[in-house]
Design a protein around this motif. Structure first.
Motif, short mmCIF file in Angstrom:
data_model
loop_
_atom_site.label_atom_id
_atom_site.label_comp_id
_atom_site.label_asym_id
_atom_site.label_seq_id
_atom_site.Cartn_x
_atom_site.Cartn_y
_atom_site.Cartn_z
N PHE A 1 0.42 -0.73 -0.03
CA PHE A 1 -0.08 0.01 0.36
C PHE A 1 1.02 1.48 -0.24
N VAL A 2 2.10 1.34 0.33
CA VAL A 2 2.68 2.27 0.75
C VAL A 2 3.48 3.18 -0.36
N GLY A 3 3.86 1.67 -0.86
CA GLY A 3 4.40 1.42 -2.21
C GLY A 3 3.78 2.32 -3.22
N ALA A 4 2.56 1.41 -3.34
CA ALA A 4 1.17 2.06 -4.78
C ALA A 4 0.95 3.16 -4.40
N ALA A 5 0.95 3.64 -2.69
CA ALA A 5 0.62 5.34 -2.48
C ALA A 5 1.32 6.67 -3.08
N VAL A 6 3.00 5.68 -2.43
CA VAL A 6 3.70 6.89 -3.11
C VAL A 6 3.84 7.16 -4.65
N ILE B 1 -6.85 4.46 -2.35
CA ILE B 1 -7.06 4.36 -4.25
C ILE B 1 -6.73 2.91 -4.34
N THR B 2 -5.43 2.77 -4.32
CA THR B 2 -4.56 1.55 -4.56
C THR B 2 -5.99 0.16 -3.72
N ALA B 3 -6.52 0.60 -3.02
CA ALA B 3 -7.51 -0.01 -1.33
C ALA B 3 -8.95 -0.36 -2.67
N VAL B 4 -9.34 0.43 -3.73
CA VAL B 4 -10.29 -0.41 -4.55
C VAL B 4 -10.22 -0.76 -6.26
N VAL B 5 -8.84 -0.66 -6.45
CA VAL B 5 -8.35 -0.77 -7.36
C VAL B 5 -7.63 -2.83 -7.15
N SER B 6 -7.08 -2.81 -6.55
CA SER B 6 -6.57 -4.00 -6.21
C SER B 6 -8.04 -4.44 -5.71
N ALA B 7 -8.99 -4.44 -5.43
CA ALA B 7 -9.91 -4.94 -5.09
C ALA B 7 -10.98 -5.32 -5.99
N GLY B 8 -10.81 -5.26 -6.94
CA GLY B 8 -11.49 -5.55 -8.44
C GLY B 8 -10.69 -6.07 -9.22
N ILE B 9 -9.11 -6.27 -8.91
CA ILE B 9 -8.64 -7.06 -9.42
C ILE B 9 -9.07 -8.36 -9.14
#
Length: 410
Positions: free
Chosen positions: A112-117, A133-141
């Motif tokens: 999460f930290v990496g994708a946020a950066v 945003i990362t949480a939403v996209v990864s949940a979609g995957i």
């Protein structure tokens, strides 16, 4: 007749390879997650090519370990957490589950930290909203995983290709790297280099995908000995290709940082510094490639990490919770770190050290179960394989103990 009989086995091997190809690429994403960016590039920027041997050794070790996990699934039709629950006392199983959950949280922290950066570097999104945003996209995957396993694997492989392409571009921009071969000679330069080496090990040999790989291959279990041997050969090919790519990416991270930053006096304390430094030294294209690779790594590895957590809970406890609820539980520490303003790069490095301490808890049961003929059948490990696994687990544990003593005694 000869021609027909010769072609038939070849066709069978190709069909087996095509069926089994995929799981190792899902696993490989965890070997190039944002924690690798932080540890490998920090190692290269601080110590030059010194720790290249750590990446090469860890990549070879990863291939050995992941094959043992894949073989366990193919030979038994069970995954590692399930076998631990079946063969070990409840207190032991509970302890293994608890540490595996802590490892899952450390994994999510890095991802999460990496994708946020990355989102912050690309679009200027503040870190906390970027993590959401990362949480939403990864949940979609993850939605693809239960019903469309092949499509899920294809998406993960595509994101892995973006990471590979990003670092290939940067490496080509730098040109020849004289002196890199010296980094293949084992050595350290103080406790700081040991800390980074342990982080590299934790970022390369990932405990949660030791559990996951056996779950991804258990569907290929075949009681027929000849078919099982074909599946194992195909799995070896899958692992060599996928983790070979991951190893090349990890090495390129260190090489890029060593060539661009070591001894240059340029800021190199954070991923943001490295992104800016690459832009200054190699142009905006290199900076963009770095940020895109970091984003793809974070999105893919966060999805794989959540999937691993589900395998761990269901296997150890026979409990299953919705992936969305698990996503919320494991990402809480990462959101807390970002909300408190903790330095993202330091958080990434420390998360990889936590992962390194979790490796023996997955590796020791893997070695012990793999040596049992009543569990593995004809695929039982040889004495040499068992000894190699025991040596690997012992070496990792000794390195962790040394790091712990040196860190807290100054």
């Amino acid at each position: 007749m000869v021609g027909i009989s010769t072609r038939a086995p070849v066709a069978a091997r190709l069909r087996s390879a095509a069926v089994v190809m995929g799981p190792a690429f899902v696993v490989a994403v965890a070997y190039v997650d944002p924690g690798n960016f932080a540890t490998n590039m920090a190692g290269g920027a601080t110590h030059g090519y010194l720790l290249l041997w750590v990446i090469v050794s860890a990549s070879a070790l990863a291939m050995f370990i992941q094959y043992q996990s894949a073989k366990l699934g193919i030979a038994t039709g069970r995954n590692l957490p399930q076998l631990c629950r079946e063969h070990y006392p409840k207190p032991v199983t509970g302890l293994l589950w608890l540490q595996a959950e802590l490892v899952a949280m450390a994994t999510d922290l890095a991802e999460f930290v990496g994708a946020a950066v990355a989102l912050n570097l690309l679009f200027g999104v503040p870190l906390l909203p970027a993590a959401l945003i990362t949480a939403v996209v990864s949940a979609g995957i993850l939605v693809l995983q239960p019903l469309r396993r092949r499509r899920f694997e294809s998406v993960i492989i595509g994101l892995l290709a973006i990471v590979l392409g990003g670092f290939l571009y940067q490496t080509l921009q730098l040109g020849p790297m004289t002196g890199a071969a010296a980094g293949l000679v084992p050595g350290f330069a103080g406790v700081d280099s040991v800390l980074l080496a342990t982080g590299m090990l934790g970022a390369t040999v990932m405990p949660h995908v030791i559990y996951l790989h056996s779950a991804l291959t258990q569907r290929y279990h075949q009681p027929d000995p000849a078919t099982q041997r074909r599946m194992l050969r195909a799995s070896r090919a899958d692992i060599l290709v996928a983790l070979g790519v991951a190893g090349a990416v990890n090495a390129s991270m260190l090489l890029v940082a060593a060539s661009a930053f070591h001894g240059q006096g340029a800021p190199r304390e954070s991923l943001e510094d490295m992104h800016g430094g690459l832009g200054s030294l190699l142009g905006p294209g290199a900076a963009l490639a770095f940020a895109l690779a970091l984003l793809a790594s974070g999105l893919a590895s966060s999805s794989v990490g959540t999937y691993s957590g589900q395998v761990v809970m269901e296997g150890f406890l026979r409990r299953r919770i919705p992936l969305s609820l698990r996503r919320l539980a494991t990402m809480a520490p990462a959101l807390g770190v970002l909300a408190l303003g903790v330095d993202p790069t330091q958080a990434l490095v420390l998360s990889q050290v936590v992962l390194s301490f979790g490796i023996p808890f997955a590796l020791v049961p893997l070695v012990l179960l793999g040596r049992r003929a009543d569990v593995m059948g004809q695929a039982v490990n040889s004495r040499a394989t068992t000894v190699a696994g025991a040596v690997a687990a012992g070496a990792i544990s000794a390195l962790n103990l040394f790091l712990l003593v040196r860190t807290f005694t100054g």
